[in-house]
Enzyme design. Structure first.
Site, PDB file in Angstrom:
ATOM      1  N   LYS A  38       0.842  -1.209   0.000  1.00  0.00           N
ATOM      2  CA  LYS A  38       0.000   0.000   0.000  1.00  0.00           C
ATOM      3  C   LYS A  38       0.874   1.255   0.000  1.00  0.00           C
ATOM      4  O   LYS A  38       2.075   1.178   0.290  1.00  0.00           O
ATOM      5  CB  LYS A  38      -0.913  -0.017   1.223  1.00  0.00           C
ATOM      6  CG  LYS A  38      -0.166   0.081   2.544  1.00  0.00           C
ATOM      7  CD  LYS A  38      -1.053  -0.236   3.732  1.00  0.00           C
ATOM      8  CE  LYS A  38      -0.245  -0.177   5.023  1.00  0.00           C
ATOM      9  NZ  LYS A  38      -0.977  -0.734   6.164  1.00  0.00           N
ATOM     10  N   ARG A 136     -10.649   0.481  14.501  1.00  0.00           N
ATOM     11  CA  ARG A 136     -10.595   1.251  13.254  1.00  0.00           C
ATOM     12  C   ARG A 136     -11.638   0.641  12.348  1.00  0.00           C
ATOM     13  O   ARG A 136     -12.820   0.744  12.642  1.00  0.00           O
ATOM     14  CB  ARG A 136      -9.186   1.150  12.658  1.00  0.00           C
ATOM     15  CG  ARG A 136      -8.378   2.392  12.787  1.00  0.00           C
ATOM     16  CD  ARG A 136      -6.932   2.249  12.365  1.00  0.00           C
ATOM     17  NE  ARG A 136      -6.598   1.173  11.426  1.00  0.00           N
ATOM     18  CZ  ARG A 136      -5.401   0.937  10.951  1.00  0.00           C
ATOM     19  NH1 ARG A 136      -4.378   1.701  11.304  1.00  0.00           N
ATOM     20  NH2 ARG A 136      -5.172  -0.053  10.120  1.00  0.00           N
ATOM     21  N   HIS A 168      -6.619  -7.010  12.583  1.00  0.00           N
ATOM     22  CA  HIS A 168      -5.339  -6.289  12.605  1.00  0.00           C
ATOM     23  C   HIS A 168      -4.998  -5.945  14.060  1.00  0.00           C
ATOM     24  O   HIS A 168      -5.877  -5.583  14.835  1.00  0.00           O
ATOM     25  CB  HIS A 168      -5.477  -5.024  11.748  1.00  0.00           C
ATOM     26  CG  HIS A 168      -4.193  -4.342  11.392  1.00  0.00           C
ATOM     27  ND1 HIS A 168      -3.028  -5.016  11.075  1.00  0.00           N
ATOM     28  CD2 HIS A 168      -3.886  -3.020  11.266  1.00  0.00           C
ATOM     29  CE1 HIS A 168      -2.074  -4.135  10.784  1.00  0.00           C
ATOM     30  NE2 HIS A 168      -2.570  -2.920  10.903  1.00  0.00           N
ATOM     31  N   ARG A 223       0.823 -10.912   7.113  1.00  0.00           N
ATOM     32  CA  ARG A 223       0.805  -9.728   6.242  1.00  0.00           C
ATOM     33  C   ARG A 223       1.981  -8.841   6.630  1.00  0.00           C
ATOM     34  O   ARG A 223       1.941  -8.166   7.655  1.00  0.00           O
ATOM     35  CB  ARG A 223      -0.512  -8.952   6.418  1.00  0.00           C
ATOM     36  CG  ARG A 223      -1.779  -9.777   6.178  1.00  0.00           C
ATOM     37  CD  ARG A 223      -3.023  -8.893   6.216  1.00  0.00           C
ATOM     38  NE  ARG A 223      -3.108  -8.090   7.417  1.00  0.00           N
ATOM     39  CZ  ARG A 223      -3.740  -8.461   8.542  1.00  0.00           C
ATOM     40  NH1 ARG A 223      -4.373  -9.615   8.615  1.00  0.00           N
ATOM     41  NH2 ARG A 223      -3.751  -7.651   9.585  1.00  0.00           N
ATOM     42  N   TYR A 264      17.790  30.925   6.682  1.00  0.00           N
ATOM     43  CA  TYR A 264      16.727  31.789   7.210  1.00  0.00           C
ATOM     44  C   TYR A 264      16.740  31.853   8.729  1.00  0.00           C
ATOM     45  O   TYR A 264      16.906  30.832   9.395  1.00  0.00           O
ATOM     46  CB  TYR A 264      15.355  31.280   6.769  1.00  0.00           C
ATOM     47  CG  TYR A 264      15.095  31.351   5.286  1.00  0.00           C
ATOM     48  CD1 TYR A 264      15.218  32.554   4.581  1.00  0.00           C
ATOM     49  CD2 TYR A 264      14.690  30.210   4.595  1.00  0.00           C
ATOM     50  CE1 TYR A 264      14.959  32.614   3.224  1.00  0.00           C
ATOM     51  CE2 TYR A 264      14.419  30.263   3.232  1.00  0.00           C
ATOM     52  CZ  TYR A 264      14.557  31.464   2.552  1.00  0.00           C
ATOM     53  OH  TYR A 264      14.292  31.513   1.212  1.00  0.00           O
ATOM     54  N   CYS A 311      15.538  24.548   4.176  1.00  0.00           N
ATOM     55  CA  CYS A 311      14.684  25.391   3.352  1.00  0.00           C
ATOM     56  C   CYS A 311      13.820  24.507   2.453  1.00  0.00           C
ATOM     57  O   CYS A 311      13.892  23.287   2.513  1.00  0.00           O
ATOM     58  CB  CYS A 311      15.536  26.316   2.479  1.00  0.00           C
ATOM     59  SG  CYS A 311      16.723  27.277   3.434  1.00  0.00           S
ATOM     60  N   ASP A 313      14.096  24.025  -0.710  1.00  0.00           N
ATOM     61  CA  ASP A 313      14.838  23.376  -1.785  1.00  0.00           C
ATOM     62  C   ASP A 313      16.292  23.071  -1.446  1.00  0.00           C
ATOM     63  O   ASP A 313      17.011  22.561  -2.295  1.00  0.00           O
ATOM     64  CB  ASP A 313      14.873  24.308  -3.020  1.00  0.00           C
ATOM     65  CG  ASP A 313      13.519  24.863  -3.346  1.00  0.00           C
ATOM     66  OD1 ASP A 313      12.601  24.056  -3.534  1.00  0.00           O
ATOM     67  OD2 ASP A 313      13.371  26.098  -3.382  1.00  0.00           O
TER      68      ASP A 313
HETATM   69  C1  PLP Z   1      -0.245  -1.782   6.778  1.00  0.00           C
HETATM   70  C2  PLP Z   1      -0.890  -3.043   7.172  1.00  0.00           C
HETATM   71  C3  PLP Z   1      -0.148  -4.200   7.430  1.00  0.00           C
HETATM   72  C4  PLP Z   1       1.372  -4.213   7.497  1.00  0.00           C
HETATM   73  O1  PLP Z   1       1.771  -3.678   8.735  1.00  0.00           O
HETATM   74  P1  PLP Z   1       3.324  -3.586   9.100  1.00  0.00           P
HETATM   75  O2  PLP Z   1       3.337  -3.107  10.491  1.00  0.00           O
HETATM   76  O3  PLP Z   1       3.897  -2.574   8.157  1.00  0.00           O
HETATM   77  O4  PLP Z   1       3.876  -4.930   8.893  1.00  0.00           O
HETATM   78  C5  PLP Z   1      -0.823  -5.373   7.680  1.00  0.00           C
HETATM   79  N1  PLP Z   1      -2.168  -5.395   7.676  1.00  0.00           N
HETATM   80  C6  PLP Z   1      -2.922  -4.301   7.466  1.00  0.00           C
HETATM   81  C7  PLP Z   1      -4.390  -4.387   7.497  1.00  0.00           C
HETATM   82  C8  PLP Z   1      -2.308  -3.086   7.213  1.00  0.00           C
HETATM   83  O5  PLP Z   1      -3.055  -2.000   7.002  1.00  0.00           O
END
Ligand code: PLP
Length: 371
Positions: A38, A136, A168, A223, A264, A311, A313
């Site tokens: 992602k 979430r 998650h 994941r 600056y 800055c 750039d």
């Molecule tokens: C981003 C994400 C992950 C990966 O998480 P990491 O901490 O980067 O390994 C796994 N599952 C879901 C749903 C995520 O959004």
């Protein structure tokens, strides 16, 4: 403009991605590995990272939005791709046509998916998400039996195929945190409810941290995101290789007399005659202004400080009496093997996490190349 030398460049080491995926897959030997790409592969480039991860043994890809998933399909990726977060009225039929796995966190989301599947005449592959405590997306436990029943019916009707139950974790990067066990318990319970409704889904829960630290939570698939990019979410050491280097070159050098101030606001004043190196990267290129006077770069064989304000750039580096060649390479951050700053050091200095640093490096003015 072919063959222009980039002012600023992110270099991604695909061997490091492959090394990290191999290591992570070996840590979860009984489970499939999903490479999470992602946000354009956490700023590393979704497509090259996806290809490298698949070469190294990942068999699934994860993207946040359907648009990201469809881009991967359009580029010729044939592996399983799962996409998990879009807004209502997204054209889900396009995803179903392309064989993208979708996620449902509510009866409404499931109904949208089923309706789109009916239109395409092809069952949608759906992962049912239980909210085990991150609060979430995901379905709250009290609504879960209803979601599972709807899914079982839609599966019987041939509109969806329930592929997985998933969730998650909130605190896996803090080993021993009690929330992880609580989430795992809710997850197992939600899975039992799905089984009781006659479903036979796979299960996936672990992110990078849990892949490394909680073998008991690998289930059927892990994941992996941040660790695949070589950044370690855990306090303990792991043999991961950061894949991203951010570099530029010296545009100009000059001698500055003692007592003169730089950039600056004149926040830095030299106490001696010194050589300054001007580097053409600034906050528009991903160098946070909050690093003013607080970070080094790697230049001509050693670390040297950014002096004065960052800055839009450009930044200015204090090089003392060393001879510095204009055009010399400057490493802003890398894997740390030379002693150069890392994305982790930037994050620690800024009070954030390295995820935010690397993800913030996808900028039109910063070139990206692969090694
Ligand atoms: C981003 C994400 C992950 C990966 O998480 P990491 O901490 O980067 O390994 C796994 N599952 C879901 C749903 C995520 O959004």
């Amino acid at each position: 403009m072919p063959d222009q030398r980039p002012r600023a460049e992110v270099v991604v080491e695909l061997d490091a991605i492959r090394h990290n995926v191999t290591l992570l897959a070996a840590r979860a030997p009984g489970s499939a590995t999903m490479a999470v790409v992602k946000a354009d592969g956490y700023g590393h480039g979704a497509l090259p990272v996806a290809q490298a991860a698949l070469e190294a043994g990942a068999t699934w890809l994860g993207s946040c939005s359907l648009a990201e998933a469809l881009d991967l399909r359009a580029a010729g990726i044939e592996a399983r791709i799962m996409s998990w977060l879009d807004v209502p009225e997204t054209d889900l039929a396009a995803g179903i046509e392309a064989g993208i796995d979708l996620s449902a966190s509510s009866v409404r989301e499931l109904a949208d998916i089923a309706r789109s599947a009916q239109r395409t005449g092809k069952p949608a592959r759906v992962h049912l998400k239980i909210d085990t405590g991150l609060s979430r997306n995901g379905c709250q436990p009290h609504d879960w039996p209803e979601l599972v029943d709807s899914a079982a019916k839609a599966q019987t009707d041939g509109r969806v195929e329930v592929i997985a139950v998933w969730s998650h974790l909130a605190c896996a990067d803090e080993p021993g945190h009690p929330a992880t066990d609580r989430q795992a318990e809710r997850f197992r319970h939600a899975y039992d409810i799905a089984r009781d409704a006659g479903l036979h889904p796979m299960r996936h829960l672990a992110n990078s941290a849990a892949t490394l630290d909680r073998p008991d939570l690998h289930f059927d698939m892990v994941r992996v995101g941040i660790a695949m990019y070589g950044l370690n979410p855990l306090p303990q050491n792991e043999d991961l290789r950061p894949a991203m280097t951010f570099r530029s070159s010296v545009a100009l050098t000059k001698r500055l007399p003692a007592g003169e101030s730089v950039s600056y606001g004149h926040t830095w004043t030299s106490t001696r005659d010194t050589t300054l190196a001007l580097v053409p990267v600034g906050y528009a290129d991903g160098v946070p202004r909050a690093l003013s006077n607080r970070m080094d770069v790697w230049l001509a064989g050693r670390r040297r400080p950014i002096v004065g304000r960052v800055c839009m750039d450009q930044i200015v580096i204090d090089c003392g009496d060393d001879e510095i060649r204009e055009g010399e390479e400057v490493v802003l951050f890398g894997d740390g093997h030379l002693g150069e700053p890392t994305a982790r050091e930037w994050a620690d200095t800024l009070g954030t996490i390295d995820y935010e640093i690397v993800t913030g490096m996808y900028r039109p003015r910063v070139a990206r190349s692969y090694r």
